[in-house]
Design a protein around this motif. Structure first.
Motif, PDB file in Angstrom:
ATOM      1  N   GLN A 405      23.522  36.072  -8.479  1.00  0.00           N
ATOM      2  CA  GLN A 405      22.635  35.375  -7.542  1.00  0.00           C
ATOM      3  C   GLN A 405      23.131  33.938  -7.338  1.00  0.00           C
ATOM      4  OE1 GLN A 405      19.275  36.397  -6.370  1.00  0.00           O
ATOM      5  NE2 GLN A 405      19.473  34.472  -5.218  1.00  0.00           N
ATOM      6  N   CYS A 406      23.060  33.458  -6.099  1.00  0.00           N
ATOM      7  CA  CYS A 406      23.400  32.050  -5.870  1.00  0.00           C
ATOM      8  C   CYS A 406      22.242  31.197  -6.380  1.00  0.00           C
ATOM      9  CB  CYS A 406      23.625  31.760  -4.386  1.00  0.00           C
ATOM     10  SG  CYS A 406      23.926  30.003  -4.059  1.00  0.00           S
ATOM     11  N   ALA A 407      22.586  30.119  -7.069  1.00  0.00           N
ATOM     12  CA  ALA A 407      21.551  29.251  -7.635  1.00  0.00           C
ATOM     13  C   ALA A 407      20.798  28.511  -6.541  1.00  0.00           C
ATOM     14  CB  ALA A 407      22.182  28.258  -8.607  1.00  0.00           C
ATOM     15  N   HIS A 408      21.383  28.431  -5.348  1.00  0.00           N
ATOM     16  CA  HIS A 408      20.791  27.590  -4.296  1.00  0.00           C
ATOM     17  C   HIS A 408      20.227  28.370  -3.122  1.00  0.00           C
ATOM     18  CE1 HIS A 408      22.930  24.605  -6.575  1.00  0.00           C
ATOM     19  NE2 HIS A 408      24.071  25.225  -6.340  1.00  0.00           N
ATOM     20  N   CYS A 409      20.544  29.669  -3.073  1.00  0.00           N
ATOM     21  CA  CYS A 409      20.128  30.455  -1.907  1.00  0.00           C
ATOM     22  C   CYS A 409      19.493  31.762  -2.367  1.00  0.00           C
ATOM     23  CB  CYS A 409      21.325  30.813  -1.023  1.00  0.00           C
ATOM     24  SG  CYS A 409      22.281  29.395  -0.509  1.00  0.00           S
ATOM     25  N   SER A 410      18.714  32.375  -1.484  1.00  0.00           N
ATOM     26  CA  SER A 410      18.196  33.698  -1.813  1.00  0.00           C
ATOM     27  C   SER A 410      19.219  34.735  -1.361  1.00  0.00           C
ATOM     28  CB  SER A 410      16.846  33.924  -1.132  1.00  0.00           C
ATOM     29  OG  SER A 410      16.943  33.621   0.239  1.00  0.00           O
ATOM     30  N   ARG A 423      31.561  33.399  -4.758  1.00  0.00           N
ATOM     31  CA  ARG A 423      31.370  32.461  -3.659  1.00  0.00           C
ATOM     32  C   ARG A 423      30.126  32.837  -2.852  1.00  0.00           C
ATOM     33  NH1 ARG A 423      36.615  32.452  -0.357  1.00  0.00           N
ATOM     34  NH2 ARG A 423      37.719  32.415  -2.346  1.00  0.00           N
ATOM     35  N   CYS A 424      29.308  31.841  -2.570  1.00  0.00           N
ATOM     36  CA  CYS A 424      28.142  32.103  -1.732  1.00  0.00           C
ATOM     37  C   CYS A 424      28.575  31.953  -0.277  1.00  0.00           C
ATOM     38  CB  CYS A 424      27.014  31.130  -2.048  1.00  0.00           C
ATOM     39  SG  CYS A 424      25.633  31.297  -0.900  1.00  0.00           S
ATOM     40  N   HIS A 425      28.357  33.016   0.507  1.00  0.00           N
ATOM     41  CA  HIS A 425      28.804  32.973   1.903  1.00  0.00           C
ATOM     42  C   HIS A 425      27.856  32.168   2.783  1.00  0.00           C
ATOM     43  CE1 HIS A 425      31.692  36.656   1.687  1.00  0.00           C
ATOM     44  NE2 HIS A 425      32.003  35.687   0.858  1.00  0.00           N
ATOM     45  N   HIS A 426      26.756  31.718   2.196  1.00  0.00           N
ATOM     46  CA  HIS A 426      25.808  30.942   2.986  1.00  0.00           C
ATOM     47  C   HIS A 426      25.948  29.453   2.759  1.00  0.00           C
ATOM     48  CE1 HIS A 426      23.967  34.612   4.337  1.00  0.00           C
ATOM     49  NE2 HIS A 426      24.005  35.041   3.092  1.00  0.00           N
ATOM     50  N   CYS A 427      25.966  29.024   1.480  1.00  0.00           N
ATOM     51  CA  CYS A 427      26.051  27.579   1.224  1.00  0.00           C
ATOM     52  C   CYS A 427      27.453  27.182   0.787  1.00  0.00           C
ATOM     53  CB  CYS A 427      25.035  27.147   0.184  1.00  0.00           C
ATOM     54  SG  CYS A 427      25.434  27.694  -1.484  1.00  0.00           S
ATOM     55  N   GLY A 428      28.305  28.164   0.517  1.00  0.00           N
ATOM     56  CA  GLY A 428      29.677  27.853   0.152  1.00  0.00           C
ATOM     57  C   GLY A 428      29.888  27.599  -1.333  1.00  0.00           C
TER      58      GLY A 428
HETATM   59 ZN    ZN Z   1      24.320  29.638  -1.706  1.00  0.00          ZN
END
Ligand code: ZN
Ligand code: ADP
Ligand code: ZN
Length: 709
Positions: A405-410, A423-428
Motif C-alpha cells: 500500500q502507498c503510505a500517501h494514497c489509497s 512505485r506509486c503510480h499516483h504520487c510517484g
Molecule cells: Zn502514492
C-alpha cells in the motif's frame, strides 16, 4: 491626461468574480495590446482588455501605471479575447488565469520584442519556394469526403477506419484553405506529443513549397524559448500550419480558417487541471466564433461555406460527436475502407477467448500462444496489449496479508522488477523493495497480478525455444511509460519495431495509438475486462475505442489482410461490447450505448459538472460539499430548479499524496441552467471556504463536462 485601462493579469484560479485590474497609461492602448504592469512587488505580463472612461472605484492616485508596452508584438485579436472570455466563463475559472496560461511565459521578457522584429524581418525577406510534392491519387472515399467537406457549412466528422487515409484528407483540406487565401492559417491538433513527430514531418514535406518557417509545432514539452518562438510565429501569421496538442487551441491565430482535430474522441483533449477545458469542444466553438466574425456577425447566407471550418476525425468518435451527426448538427463523412484493402476488407478477424474455460491461473491462453508462434515463424509481428505498467500491481505477504500500500494514497505501489522498486503510480513515491515483509519479517513476499514488465518476461520464457525464419532467437520488447523515460527512447524502440528487429511487442495503450506499423498481423488484449463494469459511465466507450484502435494496428498491408487477427481474452465473451467489436461495428456499439445514456439522462443527453474538494480529512472535504449544496438551496440560485445535486462521495482514488478527495456530481438537462447555476454558486463556494470550520480544506475545483466520474 491619463487613460484608464482594464488589464488582465494572471489571477488566482477562483477569483472568477474579480475581473481585470485597472491601470493608468499616458497614451491610449489598443485592446489586446501586451503590456507589463506592476502587481504587488512584481512586474507581470498583462493584456489590455478594454479602455475605460474612469478609474472606477480607484482614486486617480491609487491606480498604478503600465510599466512597459510590448509594441513589437501586434495586439491580440478581438476573436482571441472572445475565445478566452468564453473559456473562462464556461469552465468557471478566472479570465486572467485562462488568458495568461494561453500565452508563453517568456513574452514577459523584453527579448520578445527583438524576437518579434526578427520574425517580421524573416517573414518579409523573400522565400526559396520549393516545388510542390507529387501527391498520391486520392481513393474514391477520400475524394467524396473532401468534396462534401468543401461544400458543407457545419462542422464535419470524418468517420474513417484506421488506415483509411484520414491524414491525407486533413492535408488536402489544409492545402485547399491555404491555396484559397494568402494569409490563411490551419490548426492541426493531435491528442499526444508522441504523435507529433510523424505528422510534423508529413506536414513539413507537404507544405515545403510555402517557404521556410511556415509549419510550427506547439505543445507543452517545448522549452520556454521554443514555445515563445512558435507562438510568435503563429501570432504574427508567419506560421500557416500549426500542429499542436490541446493547448494549441488557445493560440493566437489571426488568419485561422481551418481546425483539424485528429482522434477527436481521445481523452487527452480534456485538460485535467486548472481550467479543465475540452480542446475539441473549444475547436468547435472557436471555428463558429471566427466564422461569425468573418461574416460580420450576420447569419450565414445560404450556400456559402463557413469561412472557418472544423474537421474532426476518428475511427471511434466520441458519443457526443456521433450524436451531433445523428442530430444533423455535424456532417458525417464516412471512409469505411482501408487504403488498398481488398474489396470488402473490414480489418482483422476478432477472436474472443473465454478465459473461464482456461486452466486456472492462465495468463496467455494456449491458442493465443500458438497463433503468436505461427507469426514468429513466418517473420510477422505481434502486439500484446495490457493496460498496466510495471511488473506486478501489488507485492504481498502470504503469511500476514501485508500489501504494498502507498503510505500517501489509497492505492497500491506497483512492483518494478527492473530496478527492484515499489512505485506509486499516483504520487510517484518510490522505495526499494524491502528484504522481508515490513510487518512480520517473512522473506517470501511475492508479486500478485501482472503488469507489462512481467508479461514481457513471461512471453520471453514461453517463446524461448522458437526461432525466426533466419534461425535467430525471438525478440520480445516492451513500450510503456517506464521503458520510454529516456530522451529518444520511444523513438528508438519504435524504430526497432518498424525495422523488424522486434517480433513481439508488449505495451500499454501507448502502443495502440497512431503508429503505422506495417508488419503486424496479430494484436491481443490480455485483460480488458476491468472497464466493462466500471462505475465510470464512459469506461465502455473508452474500452471500445481502445480495442478498435489496437485492432487497427494489425493487417495494415493488403497482402496480410486475410490472416490478421485481434485476440481478446475475457471472462465475458458474450458481452455486447465484444459482439460489436467482432463486427467492427462502431455504429452498432454507439447505438446501444446512446440508448443506455439517454435512458439514464447521461451526456450527451444531459449535462454534468463535478465539484471536487480536497482536505486533510475525508470528513472535512465532504462537509464542505454538503454545506455548499445546502447554501445553494437556501439561496435559491438561478438555474437551481433544473440542476440535480447528488450526495458527496469520496473520489475513486480517495487519497492522493496525503490529501483526501471528495466530489459531488451535478446534472442538468439544460446546459444554460447548469452554467447559470455554477456562475452564481462560485461566490458561495468562496464564502463557505472562508469560514473557520473549513480551514482544513485545501482547495476546491469545478470540472464542467467532466470526462471521468
Ligand atoms: Zn502514492
Ligand atoms: P488513418 O489516419 O485513417 O489511419 P493514414 O492517413 O495513416 O490513415 O493512411 C494509411 C496509409 O495509407 C498511410 O501509409 C498513407 O500514406 C497511405 N495513404 C493514404 N492515402 C493514400 C492514397 N490516396 N493513396 C495511397 N496511399 C495512401
Ligand atoms: Zn507479512
Amino acid at each position: 491626461m491619463s487613460h484608464w485601462l482594464d488589464i488582465v493579469v494572471a489571477t488566482p484560479a477562483h477569483s472568477s468574480v474579480a475581473g481585470p485590474l485597472t491601470y493608468a497609461s499616458e497614451s491610449p492602448l489598443a485592446p489586446g495590446q501586451l503590456v507589463r504592469v506592476p502587481l504587488g512587488r512584481r512586474e507581470v505580463l498583462g493584456v489590455v482588455w478594454a479602455e475605460r472612461d474612469d478609474a472606477g472605484h480607484l482614486s486617480a492616485g491609487q491606480a498604478k501605471s503600465v510599466a512597459a508596452v510590448l509594441d513589437g508584438v501586434d495586439p491580440l485579436s478581438s476573436g482571441w479575447r472572445e475565445l478566452i472570455g468564453f473559456t473562462a466563463s464556461y469552465y468557471q475559472r478566472s479570465l486572467g488565469e485562462v488568458a495568461l496560461a494561453a500565452l508563453p511565459p517568456q513574452l514577459r521578457e523584453l527579448g520578445a520584442l527583438q524576437l518579434a522584429r526578427r520574425l517580421k524581418r524573416a517573414a518579409q525577406a523573400g522565400q526559396e519556394p520549393a516545388a510542390r510534392p507529387v501527391l498520391p491519387e486520392l481513393s474514391a472515399q477520400q475524394q467524396t469526403a473532401l468534396l462534401a467537406f468543401a461544400e458543407a457549412e457545419k462542422p464535419a466528422l470524418l468517420f474513417g477506419a484506421t488506415g483509411s487515409g484520414k491524414t491525407e484528407v486533413y492535408l488536402r483540406a489544409a492545402e485547399q484553405v491555404l491555396d484559397a487565401e494568402p494569409g490563411a492559417q490551419v490548426l492541426v491538433m493531435v491528442p499526444e506529443i508522441n504523435l507529433t513527430p510523424q505528422l510534423q514531418s508529413r506536414l513539413h514535406e507537404r507544405f515545403a513549397h510555402l517557404g521556410a518557417g511556415r509549419v510550427v509545432t506547439l505543445h507543452s514539452n517545448l522549452t520556454p524559448a521554443q514555445r515563445l518562438k512558435a507562438w510568435l510565429a503563429a501570432h504574427s501569421g508567419q506560421a500557416q500550419v500549426v500542429l499542436g496538442t490541446r493547448m494549441a487551441v488557445l493560440a493566437s491565430l489571426p488568419g485561422l480558417r481551418l481546425i483539424v482535430v485528429d482522434e477527436e474522441h481521445d481523452p487527452s483533449y480534456k485538460q485535467q487541471e486548472g481550467a479543465r477545458y475540452s480542446a475539441r469542444d473549444l475547436a468547435i466553438y472557436r471555428a463558429r466564433l471566427e466564422s461569425q466574425r468573418l461574416a460580420g456577425g450576420t447569419a450565414q447566407a445560404g450556400g456559402t461555406a463557413a469561412p472557418c471550418r472544423v474537421l474532426l476525425g476518428s475511427a471511434t468518435p466520441s458519443l457526443e460527436s456521433w450524436q451531433a451527426c445523428l442530430k444533423g448538427r455535424y456532417l458525417r463523412l464516412d471512409m469505411p475502407d482501408r487504403i488498398g484493402a481488398a474489396q470488402g476488407g473490414v480489418g482483422p478477424q476478432v477472436q474472443l477467448l473465454d478465459m473461464g474455460l482456461q486452466a486456472r491461473g492462465t495468463v496467455l491462453a494456449p491458442a493465443l500462444m500458438q497463433a503468436i508462434a505461427e507469426r514468429v515463424a513466418r517473420g510477422e509481428q505481434s502486439l500484446i496489449f495490457l493496460n498496466r505498467r510495471g511488473y506486478a500491481p501489488v507485492l504481498a505477504c502470504h503469511d500476514c496479508g501485508w500489501k504494498s500500500q502507498c503510505a500517501h494514497c489509497s492505492a497500491f505501489r506497483v512492483f518494478h522488477k527492473l530496478d527492484r522498486s515499489l512505485r506509486c503510480h499516483h504520487c510517484g513515491h518510490a522505495e526499494p523493495v524491502p528484504r522481508g515483509c515490513p510487518d512480520c519479517g517473512n522473506v517470501d513476499i511475492a508479486p500478485v497480478g501482472r503488469g507489462t514488465e512481467k508479461l514481457e518476461e513471461h512471453l520471453s520464457e514461453l517463446l524461448a525455444d522458437l526461432r525466426r525464419p533466419d534461425g535467430s532467437p525471438v525478440r520480445v520488447a516492451r513500450i510503456d511509460a517506464d521503458s520510454t523515460r529516456g530522451k529518444g527512447a520511444l523513438q528508438s524502440q519504435l524504430t526497432q519495431m518498424h525495422e523488424g528487429h522486434t517480433d513481439v511487442l508488449v505495451g500499454t495503450q501507448m502502443v495502440t495509438k497512431g503508429h503505422d506499423f506495417r508488419n503486424i498481423t496479430l494484436v491481443a488484449a490480455v485483460n480488458p475486462d476491468g472497464s466493462l463494469f466500471s462505475s465510470d459511465f464512459r469506461a465502455p466507450e473508452r474500452l471500445f475505442a481502445l480495442l478498435m484502435q489496437a485492432c487497427g494496428r494489425a493487417g495494415r498491408q493488403a497482402s496480410q489482410g486475410g490472416r490478421s487477427q485481434m485476440w481478446v481474452q475475457t471472462l465475458h465473451p458474450g458481452h455486447p461490447l465484444f459482439a460489436a467489436l467482432k463486427r467492427h461495428d462502431y455504429p452498432g456499439f454507439a447505438q446501444d450505448e446512446l440508448r443506455h445514456r439517454q435512458g439514464a439522462g447521461l451526456p450527451p443527453f444531459g449535462h454534468a459538472a463535478l465539484l471536487r474538494a480536497e482536505a486533510r480529512t475525508q470528513e472535512a472535504a465532504q462537509a464542505f460539499l454538503r454545506e455548499v449544496a445546502e447554501a445553494a438551496v437556501q439561496a435559491g440560485l438561478p438555474g437551481g430548479q433544473r440542476v440535480v445535486l447528488y450526495p458527496a462521495v469520496p473520489m475513486s482514488l480517495q487519497r492522493l499524496a496525503n490529501v483526501e478527495r471528495a466530489q459531488m456530481l451535478l446534472e442538468s438537462a439544460s446546459r444554460p441552467a447548469l452554467q447559470q447555476f455554477l456562475a452564481a454558486w462560485q461566490p458561495l463556494l468562496a464564502q463557505v471556504r472562508a469560514q473557520a470550520a473549513h480551514r482544513s480544506l485545501i482547495r476546491w475545483a469545478i470540472d464542467v463536462d467532466p470526462l471521468s466520474i
